[in-house]
Design a protein around this motif. Structure first.
Motif, PDB file in Angstrom:
ATOM      1  N   ALA A 168       0.850  -1.199   0.000  1.00  0.00           N
ATOM      2  CA  ALA A 168       0.000   0.000   0.000  1.00  0.00           C
ATOM      3  C   ALA A 168       0.884   1.247   0.000  1.00  0.00           C
ATOM      4  O   ALA A 168       0.615   2.209  -0.730  1.00  0.00           O
ATOM      5  CB  ALA A 168      -0.917  -0.008   1.222  1.00  0.00           C
ATOM      6  N   SER A 306       3.854  -7.005  -2.679  1.00  0.00           N
ATOM      7  CA  SER A 306       4.046  -7.218  -1.234  1.00  0.00           C
ATOM      8  C   SER A 306       5.177  -8.199  -0.990  1.00  0.00           C
ATOM      9  O   SER A 306       5.396  -9.117  -1.778  1.00  0.00           O
ATOM     10  CB  SER A 306       2.781  -7.802  -0.600  1.00  0.00           C
ATOM     11  OG  SER A 306       1.744  -6.884  -0.608  1.00  0.00           O
ATOM     12  N   LYS A 309       3.313 -11.772   0.931  1.00  0.00           N
ATOM     13  CA  LYS A 309       2.297 -12.621   0.310  1.00  0.00           C
ATOM     14  C   LYS A 309       3.031 -13.806  -0.303  1.00  0.00           C
ATOM     15  O   LYS A 309       3.810 -14.457   0.363  1.00  0.00           O
ATOM     16  CB  LYS A 309       1.494 -11.802  -0.695  1.00  0.00           C
ATOM     17  CG  LYS A 309       0.594 -10.759  -0.020  1.00  0.00           C
ATOM     18  CD  LYS A 309      -0.222  -9.992  -1.040  1.00  0.00           C
ATOM     19  CE  LYS A 309      -1.195  -9.044  -0.370  1.00  0.00           C
ATOM     20  NZ  LYS A 309      -1.874  -8.207  -1.387  1.00  0.00           N
TER      21      LYS A 309
END
Ligand SMILES: *Cc1c(COP(=O)(O)O)cnc(C)c1O
Length: 481
Positions: A168, A306, A309
């Motif tokens: 993010a 990410s 993940k």
């Protein structure tokens, strides 16, 4: 009880000061400190005083409580200081679950973290020159080497990578760096919420860019993007559909098409890829998932993913792209605000090294993905044998383990689970008791039964799981007697 008798009882209550000097209290003070033990004693004694006042304590029960003061203070303090963040056993079969901390780290990653955590390290020092160095150089070469090794590009020259706190943050930083004050073109089919409050339109607005929506929810063509490009356009944004699937009458240009379009118009493409997947999921029977490697190979100016993940590493966000674009990101003052710590670099380095050395199976998330359904079934059968005679009705059932972690909801592998029923307990009650156990066991409920998918349980935890199940059954039994 007469007031006189009560006064006699009050006299049996010891003073905090004298207790602190006596018997086992020095031991407790060594563990918890004087303040906490004194406070605990004051609270316990106040409770006993109340007991005397309302007449619920007589001489014998009071003496017993006074003798047990050490134990009750210890219990109270243990509970109060119990870590809020605790290890749990994941029997849900969801390999990457944000609620459960996503990817467990490899032994090498943990070792690397311990090594740099327990002393000083060269996080921002160039040891050769003896001068200040940059922290993000520690993994840049490795990220590029892993991607090159997997065919994302032939040469690392002209490419760069940087790491921030999570994907993010990477996306926000990319949008802010490349598009602040200008327009970003996004397909209406990608204006999504990834979860945990990460909504593409909100992140975009906060980055200072203006959203320019094109196409429709189910169909967006390259020509929709082309028509929207104007003097204010700064960026074309592509967002991986991390947690949903659109089926039926759909259309979406490939990343390559967008890159070609962008090149013709002089507009860079940013791909929020998400999963960081560097393995071929089709090998595990999961077709059609695009990977991090494919995204980078697709030629976007910048790709965000990410670390925790499918890459199987620590929480972080990886930005990979052309050198000039990544350099602009690095110069953004927000880059400093979103930087990661030395522990993250240590764990990420060790994780990436596993890919480089062909040791992906040392990464727990990848190892779980690779486990054969047959081996999971064998462990389920063994667990049921161990439970025999413990008030459970158990059966091995075929299930599907979910990959999670930004793959489409259908991304799953065949597995087996122990379906459990406990006499006199509903599925929810059993699941609640298992979550309340130490260590907590998190399960799924299916068809009125509690389901334990052993794919996501480390084999070394099988025995702990049996103990938890036995403990829960025994506790329940003790209550009903
Ligand atoms: C998971 C995901 C994110 C958010 O990543 P975090 O590492 O949780 O910040 C953003 N975009 C996509 C496409 C994702 O899959």
């Amino acid at each position: 009880m007469t007031e006189e008798a009560k006064s006699e009882l009050y006299r049996l209550l010891p003073q905090v000061g004298e207790l602190l000097e006596s018997e086992r209290f020095p031991e407790l003070q060594a563990r918890f400190g004087r303040e906490l033990v004194a406070e605990g004693l004051r609270r316990e004694l106040a409770g006993l005083r109340d007991g005397v006042r309302v007449g619920s304590l007589v001489e014998s029960s009071l003496a017993e409580a006074v003798a047990g003061l050490g134990a009750s203070v210890e219990r109270r303090l243990d509970e109060r200081l119990r870590p809020s963040l605790r290890p749990v056993i994941n029997a849900t079969g969801v390999i990457l679950q944000t609620n459960l901390g996503r990817a467990p780290l490899s032994a090498a990653a943990i070792e690397a973290m311990v090594a740099v955590a327990s002393g000083y390290c060269n996080v921002e020092m160039d040891l050769e020159a003896g001068e200040r160095g940059r922290r993000d150089v520690h993994v840049e070469g490795l990220i590029l080497d892993v991607l090159r090794g997997r065919g994302a590009f032939a040469e690392t020259v002209g490419r760069a990578a940087a790491v921030v706190n999570n994907c993010a943050a990477a996306t926000f930083l990319a949008l802010n760096t490349l598009a602040e004050g200008g327009e970003v073109i996004v397909s209406r089919g990608e204006l999504v919420e990834i979860g945990g409050g990460f909504r593409v339109p909100d992140i975009l607005r906060k980055s200072g860019a203006v959203l320019r929506e094109v196409g429709t929810t189910n169909r967006t063509r390259a020509s929709d993007y082309a028509e929207a490009i104007g003097p204010a356009t700064r960026l074309i944004l592509r967002v991986h559909r991390a947690n949903f699937r659109i089926e039926g009458f759909t259309e979406q240009p490939s990343l390559c098409e967008l890159v070609e379009l962008g090149e013709r118009a002089g507009v860079p493409v940013f791909d929020d890829q998400g999963t960081g997947c560097a393995v071929d999921l089709a090998e595990y029977g999961i077709p059609g998932e695009s990977t991090w490697v494919e995204s980078v190979a697709g030629g976007a100016a910048l790709v965000a993913s990410s670390g925790d993940k499918l890459l199987g590493g620590p929480q972080c966000g990886l930005l990979v792209g052309s050198e000039d674009v990544v350099e602009r990101v690095r110069r953004n003052p927000l880059f400093r605000a979103l930087r990661v710590d030395k522990l993250t670099y240590a764990a990420l380095e060790a994780t990436l090294r596993a890919y480089l050395c062909g040791q992906e199976e040392t990464l727990p998330a990848i190892a779980m993905l690779r486990l054969s359904a047959g081996s999971v079934r064998e462990r389920c059968e063994r667990l049921i044998t161990e439970l025999a005679g413990d008030d459970y009705v158990a059966e091995v059932v075929p299930v599907r383990s979910l990959v999670g972690g930004g793959t489409t909801p259908g991304a799953s592998v065949g597995s087996f689970a122990v379906a459990l029923e406990a006499g006199g307990m509903s599925d929810d009650a059993l699941a609640t008791r298992l979550r309340g156990w130490e260590p907590a066991v998190v399960t799924r409920t299916q068809g009125g039964r509690v389901s334990l998918d052993l794919r996501t349980v480390f084999p070394a935890q099988d025995a702990v799981l049996v103990e938890a199940l036995r403990g829960v059954a025994a506790a329940r039994k003790a209550e009903t007697l």
